[in-house]
Design a protein around this motif. Sequence first.
Motif, mmCIF file in Angstrom:
data_model
loop_
_atom_site.group_PDB
_atom_site.id
_atom_site.type_symbol
_atom_site.label_atom_id
_atom_site.label_comp_id
_atom_site.label_asym_id
_atom_site.label_seq_id
_atom_site.Cartn_x
_atom_site.Cartn_y
_atom_site.Cartn_z
ATOM 1 N N GLY A 219 68.710 58.149 -119.318
ATOM 2 C CA GLY A 219 68.432 59.147 -120.346
ATOM 3 C C GLY A 219 68.333 60.572 -119.849
ATOM 4 O O GLY A 219 67.908 61.465 -120.605
ATOM 5 N N LEU A 220 68.764 60.823 -118.603
ATOM 6 C CA LEU A 220 68.605 62.163 -118.035
ATOM 7 C C LEU A 220 69.729 63.118 -118.424
ATOM 8 O O LEU A 220 69.607 64.317 -118.191
ATOM 9 C CB LEU A 220 68.527 62.069 -116.505
ATOM 10 N N LEU A 221 70.820 62.607 -118.980
ATOM 11 C CA LEU A 221 71.952 63.464 -119.333
ATOM 12 C C LEU A 221 72.187 63.476 -120.842
ATOM 13 O O LEU A 221 73.302 63.682 -121.304
ATOM 14 C CB LEU A 221 73.224 62.984 -118.620
ATOM 15 N N ALA A 222 71.122 63.279 -121.602
ATOM 16 C CA ALA A 222 71.267 63.158 -123.055
ATOM 17 C C ALA A 222 71.551 64.484 -123.739
ATOM 18 O O ALA A 222 72.126 64.517 -124.829
ATOM 19 C CB ALA A 222 70.010 62.527 -123.652
ATOM 20 N N SER A 223 71.184 65.582 -123.114
ATOM 21 C CA SER A 223 71.350 66.879 -123.745
ATOM 22 C C SER A 223 72.825 67.305 -123.792
ATOM 23 O O SER A 223 73.555 67.162 -122.803
ATOM 24 C CB SER A 223 70.540 67.938 -122.989
ATOM 25 N N ARG A 224 73.226 67.839 -124.923
ATOM 26 C CA ARG A 224 74.591 68.369 -125.045
ATOM 27 C C ARG A 224 74.791 69.554 -124.109
ATOM 28 O O ARG A 224 75.886 69.754 -123.589
ATOM 29 C CB ARG A 224 74.854 68.777 -126.500
ATOM 30 N N ARG A 225 73.742 70.315 -123.895
ATOM 31 C CA ARG A 225 73.851 71.458 -122.977
ATOM 32 C C ARG A 225 74.190 71.003 -121.566
ATOM 33 O O ARG A 225 74.958 71.662 -120.855
ATOM 34 C CB ARG A 225 72.546 72.249 -122.982
ATOM 35 N N VAL A 226 73.609 69.899 -121.148
ATOM 36 C CA VAL A 226 73.908 69.370 -119.815
ATOM 37 C C VAL A 226 75.379 68.973 -119.728
ATOM 38 O O VAL A 226 76.065 69.284 -118.742
ATOM 39 C CB VAL A 226 73.002 68.161 -119.507
ATOM 40 N N ALA A 227 75.876 68.312 -120.758
ATOM 41 C CA ALA A 227 77.283 67.898 -120.760
ATOM 42 C C ALA A 227 78.213 69.099 -120.703
ATOM 43 O O ALA A 227 79.196 69.109 -119.952
ATOM 44 C CB ALA A 227 77.572 67.059 -122.008
ATOM 45 N N VAL A 228 77.916 70.114 -121.498
ATOM 46 C CA VAL A 228 78.751 71.324 -121.500
ATOM 47 C C VAL A 228 78.690 72.008 -120.138
ATOM 48 O O VAL A 228 79.714 72.491 -119.619
ATOM 49 C CB VAL A 228 78.305 72.275 -122.621
ATOM 50 N N ALA A 229 77.497 72.043 -119.531
ATOM 51 C CA ALA A 229 77.360 72.673 -118.215
ATOM 52 C C ALA A 229 78.175 71.927 -117.164
ATOM 53 O O ALA A 229 78.825 72.548 -116.306
ATOM 54 C CB ALA A 229 75.890 72.727 -117.818
ATOM 55 N N LEU A 230 78.152 70.596 -117.206
ATOM 56 C CA LEU A 230 78.941 69.819 -116.247
ATOM 57 C C LEU A 230 80.432 70.054 -116.455
ATOM 58 O O LEU A 230 81.182 70.229 -115.477
ATOM 59 C CB LEU A 230 78.624 68.331 -116.407
ATOM 60 N N LEU A 231 80.869 70.079 -117.704
ATOM 61 C CA LEU A 231 82.286 70.305 -117.997
ATOM 62 C C LEU A 231 82.716 71.691 -117.539
ATOM 63 O O LEU A 231 83.725 71.846 -116.828
ATOM 64 C CB LEU A 231 82.539 70.127 -119.492
ATOM 65 N N ALA A 232 81.955 72.704 -117.929
ATOM 66 C CA ALA A 232 82.338 74.080 -117.596
ATOM 67 C C ALA A 232 82.219 74.348 -116.102
ATOM 68 O O ALA A 232 83.119 74.945 -115.486
ATOM 69 C CB ALA A 232 81.468 75.060 -118.388
ATOM 70 N N GLY A 233 81.115 73.910 -115.503
ATOM 71 C CA GLY A 233 80.917 74.160 -114.079
ATOM 72 C C GLY A 233 81.921 73.428 -113.213
ATOM 73 O O GLY A 233 82.473 73.990 -112.256
ATOM 74 N N GLY A 234 82.179 72.160 -113.542
ATOM 75 C CA GLY A 234 83.154 71.396 -112.765
ATOM 76 C C GLY A 234 84.551 71.963 -112.889
ATOM 77 O O GLY A 234 85.279 72.082 -111.889
ATOM 78 N N ALA A 235 84.955 72.317 -114.110
ATOM 79 C CA ALA A 235 86.291 72.875 -114.316
ATOM 80 C C ALA A 235 86.442 74.210 -113.608
ATOM 81 O O ALA A 235 87.480 74.489 -112.982
ATOM 82 C CB ALA A 235 86.570 73.030 -115.811
ATOM 83 N N ALA A 236 85.400 75.052 -113.681
ATOM 84 C CA ALA A 236 85.456 76.351 -113.009
ATOM 85 C C ALA A 236 85.545 76.178 -111.499
ATOM 86 O O ALA A 236 86.309 76.882 -110.816
ATOM 87 C CB ALA A 236 84.230 77.186 -113.385
ATOM 88 N N GLY A 237 84.774 75.235 -110.962
ATOM 89 C CA GLY A 237 84.817 74.998 -109.527
ATOM 90 C C GLY A 237 86.178 74.512 -109.066
ATOM 91 O O GLY A 237 86.715 74.991 -108.057
ATOM 92 N N ALA A 238 86.755 73.563 -109.801
ATOM 93 C CA ALA A 238 88.076 73.054 -109.428
ATOM 94 C C ALA A 238 89.133 74.151 -109.514
ATOM 95 O O ALA A 238 89.998 74.267 -108.630
ATOM 96 C CB ALA A 238 88.449 71.878 -110.335
ATOM 97 N N ALA A 239 89.078 74.962 -110.569
ATOM 98 C CA ALA A 239 90.057 76.040 -110.729
ATOM 99 C C ALA A 239 89.913 77.077 -109.623
ATOM 100 O O ALA A 239 90.916 77.574 -109.080
ATOM 101 C CB ALA A 239 89.890 76.693 -112.098
#
Length: 379
Positions: A219-239
Amino acid sequence: MASLAAGIEAATPGSRDRGVDALRALAIAGVVLGHWLVTAWDRGAAGAVHMSSPLSHLPEFTPLSWVFQTLAVFFLVGGYAAARGLRSAAARDQEAHDPGTWVRARMGRLLGPAVPLALIWAGIAVGMALRGTSAGTIRAMVVPAIGPLWFLAVFAALTAATPLLLRAHPVVTAAVAFAVVLGVDLARYGLDAPAWTGWANLAAGWLVPYALGIAWAGGLLASRRVAVALLAGGAAGAALLAGGFGYPASMVGVTGAAVSNLSPPSLAGVCFGIAQVGLALLVRAPLARLMRRPRWWAVVALANLSAMTIFLWHQSAVIVIAVAALRFGDVPGLLAAPDEPVWLLHRLAWLPVFAAVLALAWLPGSVRGRFNDRVSSSA
């Protein structure tokens, strides 16, 4: 199909997390289709067959690797399912439950299908050698066929470590694993460390999404903000790493390339996987709603029942056909060099044939019984 779908729907417990099952099915589908599109060969001057990749000749198709390289999602779901399964087993028998019993059962389910794969391809390799096939050609055919075993080994190791991982904070575990990948890449590319040091990332790189799956189950990743942060941060890092630090843009290995984001996982590959984790968290609820449609759910349920079989044997479906076609020369889309865009069209025409051969290993006649036996297990 309507009857089968209705039966599967009726046998599915209301508590089953269909969104997670859908993510697993999509991850398997991405890996299978991706491999079927990039596994290629060409012939050398002496007629020997060599491994090749359309991405080394046609880099304009590199964005396809961003769609079909979905292994991080599989590790995410694997961590989620393992954590829930182990906790459920402990809850059923709090006094007598032994985590070792759970691990042994999981190892049997994971490693059992690998034995026939290894034995069959060992036999094929011996047969090709006895017929005078060159060692290079044998290697070019056998290595991709048994390639899925590396995934199985890593996945099995992480599964076996799940009881230990549950004792630590999963987000901290993921952060430490990410730091290991960062350190290894700094040593490899900044300090000229030996190339073999990169294989430390094989465990650490896939531990990141696996640990995030354990965190998700808790239940530690239930927040939508966490999901958006992982998506945005991971994509930015890879790019950033691909655009400014020399990492490949392709998220799959490319034959002949000096650096791979996948074998072993690189920092860019792990960042890409984190982005996939964020996206998976965001689409899980819509997928769960879609899975309320019996026919969609039937397809996903059947795919999940045979996920390991499909993964282990999907490359064999391609390579058995390629071995049979060796006598026919440069077969378009199969044994011809993947150096023209028309090659992709030829390969697409082969996909139904690959699927038909893979279906022979799937044993669809036993699916209904297996479903009734296992559908009540946790996702």
